[in-house]
Design an enzyme around this catalytic site. Structure first.
Site: not given
Length: 798
Positions: A473-474
């Site tokens: 995930f960013d």
């Protein structure tokens, strides 16, 4: 850029001589339209993007200009080749050209592969934009295209031919039971054979035509096996068996056309959400017109209980809007002035007035349907492999059937029996069910996902997501909301918290920094009155010094106060450190002798921890947070979202390297980002998943999978659907393969079984009967289609 074969239907553009270039044409239109600040043509997507000032140009003028430029490009652009210099446009009626020297300082130029545009350098902030298609491709929801008409006509023809085949078969069976003597017997026999022949011809018409076309290209397809089997059976006198074979084969194809059409109808049903009529404001009056006739920039009124007819921006009113059919969100979302609304969503409460930003045929809804249609036409790896193997497998089966015929003949066995067994082998070894096993499933899953707010860009991405074992995930805009909000306001030395916030808001009122905007929003939300600064000095990376109400107010980091020669009090510095360690961004505020501390944070999405837990339950072995933010902030977010690992302070190339390491460790890896600044990482991952926001152009174009509602909770649904589709594909392949192996085994070894086969499975010669072989083969084909169609009903939360 793709070729455009159809002529454009638009007015001839004036002042567009054959030598004019794209940039000259755009600069001329900008000069003639003061309210337009930028025009960009995307030749790959065949769209024209226009930015404009709503108060300076009327919708009629804006649309006329866009129609004129779009018609010119649609008529004269045939291809767009990649060349070292943008001026070299081959096979095109235009050249990119150049901006006149006198205007070089007026415009910012975009001239690159498949895209050209101009923007005024003095363009004011806050302009609106519209996107207009300029190709002659049929928008979704319009009259059926020739290809779609042909598909529909073929479906009707298949049904009619199957009915005729059944009628001929029934007539032949009836004539079989009619007794007569002498010449009447010969006439009945001829009539019976004619009825069976007509039945076989009607049932096998499309298979015969397909096989002939394939043979003309020296290729073999699965239909050829059926045609050869029917011809061979008829040749040795088994005309009835040939008719049964072709009827059941035609019936199977009819069911396939119908069931596969269901996936397309399920997708097209999305467009039925968009109303055909719209209530538009013209000359101060509300009139009802066709939605397709509404001009971009016009104001549309949507009453409670009505569907929104076009994409737009709310300019008056407020309401709750149900977006569930597009995004899968179960809770209606609030929409007020400045918010975007989308065609096909349902206005539930108050009346709203929205300015149309896209034409009806280019709405987000239509673009999603078009993208899903393109995705359905892309084959998954399994499907492509099955088709490739099928071509060579068909040849191998034909060779096997030839040997099954020639070897008994070499042993002086009866020709008719050998040919019958060879024809039976052609039927049972045909890989029809194996070829259709994957597309029936993939198409159904893609259609179901689109109806639940998840857009897959192709079958291969759906298949790849089903193999994912690690998800990265960013942070910003993905696990977090993507917007700073004030979390703490604390006062020292006798000041009040509301005073500290008021001082900071006055100092930050004219700053564009995200933290400054968060402070101003917090002050406004609490109803505080503040006076914007009259003088402002910014210290890059440290903070600012402002003059508000005759007093100096400083807002910033300890480094700012050190540079100003001011010693911050120990309690303030201690509290600042505590807030920073908690993953918040804290700042000191001073006015005279009074001090305070304000902290803001990009808050974690409420659904993030539950999403991470759901991914683990679905078999994801590692969840990783990759961010360019400070390691301390990333660590705090990681604790709150309960991810397995986290890495902060990463540049874009660092994220790409991290994904490579994860792929080496786990195999298939998915990357979830915001679709814009995470583009390199999304491209590097096995599957790139964008938090699309509804209708985000960047997200729709940059990722393999788009979560249309910007809803993180759709990710477990997408992963679960992909895993389910993968299981169904495996089931279908197993069913098709098992049936094929069983029937082939009965052809070769039916006489050597320790038990006798039932009489209804055998022919009158004691071999495996052709009717039973056909029934088993076609039954497995229908079974795998129906098994794949189960995915059409897969919904969020099930």
């Amino acid at each position: 850029m793709r070729d455009m074969h159809e002529p454009a239907r638009g007015p001839e553009a004036p002042n567009a001589a054959p030598g004019d270039g794209c940039l000259e044409i755009l600069s001329e239109r900008l000069r003639a339209s003061p309210g337009v600040v930028a025009i960009e043509a995307n030749f790959r997507e065949s769209t024209l993007l226009v930015r404009y000032e709503p108060e300076r140009i009327t919708p009629e003028r804006l649309n006329a200009m866009a129609d004129e430029v779009g018609a010119l490009f649609a008529r004269r652009v045939t291809s767009c080749e990649h060349h070292p210099t943008p001026g070299a446009c081959e096979e095109c009626g235009l050249r990119i050209g150049h901006v006149p020297d006198a205007e070089q300082d007026l415009y910012h130029v975009t001239a690159e592969h498949e895209r050209v545009g101009l923007a005024r350098r003095d363009a004011p902030a806050g302009s609106a934009e519209v996107v207009r298609p300029f190709s002659t491709r049929k928008p979704w929801g319009a009259t059926l295209s020739p290809a779609e008409e042909e598909e529909r006509a073929r479906g009707r023809a298949t049904l009619v031919l199957t009915a005729l085949s059944l009628a001929g078969l029934v007539a032949g069976v009836i004539l079989d039971h009619v007794g007569a003597g002498g010449s009447a017997t010969r006439a009945l026999s001829a009539a019976r054979r004619a009825a069976y022949f007509a039945s076989a011809l009607a049932g096998g018409w499309f298979a015969l035509r397909s096989s002939a076309r394939a043979l003309a290209r020296l290729r073999f397809d699965v239909n050829l096996l059926m045609v050869l089997a029917a011809v061979g059976a008829a040749f040795i006198g088994y005309v009835r068996e040939a008719a049964v074979l072709m009827f059941l084969f035609s019936l199977s194809n009819t069911l396939e056309v119908y069931t596969m059409g269901r996936t397309r109808r399920a997708l097209r049903s999305l467009l039925e959400l968009r109303p055909a009529r719209a209530r538009v404001v013209r000359q101060g009056r509300e009139i009802e017109v066709a939605a397709a006739d509404v001009l971009v920039g016009e104001h549309v009124v949507v009453r409670p209980g009505e569907a929104v007819p076009l994409d737009g921006v709310v300019v008056a009113g407020a309401s709750l809007v149900d977006q569930s059919r597009l995004t899968g969100e179960s809770v209606p979302v609030a929409r007020a002035t400045g918010d975007r609304v989308f065609a096909g969503t349902l206005n539930q409460e108050g009346a709203i007035e929205a300015r149309a930003t896209r034409a009806a045929g280019n709405s987000t809804l239509a673009r999603v349907v078009a993208l899903v249609k393109e995705a359905q036409e892309q084959k998954s790896r399994t499907e492509a492999a099955a088709e490739w193997v099928g071509r060579y497998y068909t040849l191998a089966v034909m060779i096997g059937a030839a040997l099954l015929l020639l070897v008994p003949l070499a042993q002086h066995r009866p020709f008719a029996g050998a040919l019958y067994r060879a024809m039976t082998l052609l039927v049972v070894a045909s890989p029809c069910a194996l070829v259709i096993a994957t597309p029936a499933t993939i198409l159904s899953a893609i259609a179901a996902a689109a109806r639940n707010g998840v857009l897959f860009k192709g079958g291969r991405h759906l298949e790849a997501l089903g193999r994912v074992r690690a998800v990265a995930f960013d942070k910003t805009g993905t696990l977090t909301q993507g917007r700073f909000e004030v979390t703490d306001v604390e006062a020292l030395d006798g000041a009040a918290p509301q005073d500290v916030l008021r001082w900071a808001a006055g100092a930050e009122a004219r700053s564009p920094h995200p933290l400054a905007r968060a402070v101003v929003r917090a002050a406004e939300a609490r109803g505080l009155d503040f006076t914007p600064t009259s003088r402002l000095v910014s210290h890059l990376g440290k903070g600012l010094v402002a003059e508000t109400g005759g007093d100096a107010v400083e807002v910033g980091t300890p480094e700012l106060f050190a540079a100003l020669g001011v010693a911050a009090p120990g309690p303030a510095l201690e509290r600042l450190e505590q807030l920073n360690e908690a993953g918040r961004t804290a700042m000191l505020v001073r006015r005279g002798r009074l001090w305070g501390v304000i902290a803001a944070a990009d808050e974690v999405r409420p659904a993030a921890p539950a999403v991470v837990a759901a991914l683990r339950r679905q078999g994801v072995t590692s969840v990783i947070l990759l961010s360019g933010d400070s390691p301390r902030t990333v660590e705090a977010i990681a604790r709150r979202t309960q991810v397995d690992r986290h890495h902060g302070g990463l540049l874009p190339e660092d994220k790409v390297r991290a994904l490579g390491d994860l792929e080496s460790e786990h195999g298939a890896v998915a990357m979830v980002g915001d679709g814009v600044n995470d583009a390199p990482a999304l491209a590097r991952a096995t599957v790139g998943i964008a938090m699309g926001g509804m209708g985000s152009d960047a997200a729709l174009e940059s990722a393999d999978v788009v979560l249309m509602g910007d809803d993180l909770s759709a990710l477990p649904y997408a992963l679960g659907l992909a895993r389910h589709a993968r299981r169904v594909v495996i089931q279908n392949i197993a069913i098709a393969s098992a049936m094929m192996v069983a029937l082939v085994g009965l052809v070769f070894f039916g006489h050597h079984l320790p038990f006798a086969l039932p009489a209804w499975m055998l022919s009158d010669r004691g071999n495996l009967g052709l009717p039973f072989a056909v029934s088993g083969h076609e039954g497995s084909t229908v079974l795998v289609i129906l098994n794949g169609l189960r995915l059409l009903g897969e919904r969020r939360g099930t």
